[in-house]
Design a protein around this motif. Structure first.
Motif, PDB file in Angstrom:
ATOM      1  N   ASP A  25       0.794  -1.169  -0.064  1.00 14.47           N
ATOM      2  CA  ASP A  25      -0.023  -0.113   0.124  1.00 14.47           C
ATOM      3  C   ASP A  25       0.818   1.297   0.051  1.00 14.47           C
ATOM      4  O   ASP A  25       0.544   2.036  -0.667  1.00 14.47           O
ATOM      5  CB  ASP A  25      -1.132   0.060   1.211  1.00 14.47           C
ATOM      6  CG  ASP A  25      -2.180  -0.863   1.035  1.00 14.47           C
ATOM      7  OD1 ASP A  25      -2.479  -1.163  -0.080  1.00 14.47           O
ATOM      8  OD2 ASP A  25      -2.818  -1.515   2.009  1.00 14.47           O
ATOM      9  N   ASN A  76      -1.411   3.980  -1.292  1.00 14.86           N
ATOM     10  CA  ASN A  76      -2.866   3.739  -0.759  1.00 14.86           C
ATOM     11  C   ASN A  76      -2.587   3.282   0.557  1.00 14.86           C
ATOM     12  O   ASN A  76      -3.549   2.448   1.090  1.00 14.86           O
ATOM     13  CB  ASN A  76      -3.304   2.461  -1.725  1.00 14.86           C
ATOM     14  CG  ASN A  76      -4.718   2.130  -1.566  1.00 14.86           C
ATOM     15  OD1 ASN A  76      -5.330   3.025  -1.330  1.00 14.86           O
ATOM     16  ND2 ASN A  76      -5.000   0.778  -1.593  1.00 14.86           N
ATOM     17  N   THR A 107      -3.047   3.856   4.422  1.00 17.85           N
ATOM     18  CA  THR A 107      -4.062   4.434   5.376  1.00 17.85           C
ATOM     19  C   THR A 107      -3.312   4.257   7.025  1.00 17.85           C
ATOM     20  O   THR A 107      -2.360   3.489   7.196  1.00 17.85           O
ATOM     21  CB  THR A 107      -5.336   3.733   5.607  1.00 17.85           C
ATOM     22  OG1 THR A 107      -5.359   2.454   6.094  1.00 17.85           O
ATOM     23  CG2 THR A 107      -6.048   3.879   3.889  1.00 17.85           C
TER      24      THR A 107
END
Length: 63
Positions: free
Chosen positions: A45, A50, A52
């Protein structure tokens, strides 16, 4: 996740294309024992932008 799943996850057209970019665009595997190679979703990620804040902390979180 294994190399085939990791390749699909980041949107590569093949495992070979994914592996050719490991070390430059994508991180190396967190597990590299013999022929076994495993990547963390969190690391992928980050590589594809991407990420979080609610990601797993380490490999122990996926067991």
């Amino acid at each position: 996740m294994g190399s085939a799943m990791a390749a699909g996850y980041v949107g590569e057209v093949s495992v070979e294309a994914f592996l050719s970019r490991v070390g430059s665009e994508y991180p190396g595997p967190v597990v590299a024992e013999g022929r076994r190679r495993l990547w963390l979703k969190r690391d992928l990620d980050h590589a594809i932008g991407n990420a979080t804040e609610e990601m797993v902390a380490d490999a122990a979180d996926i067991l």
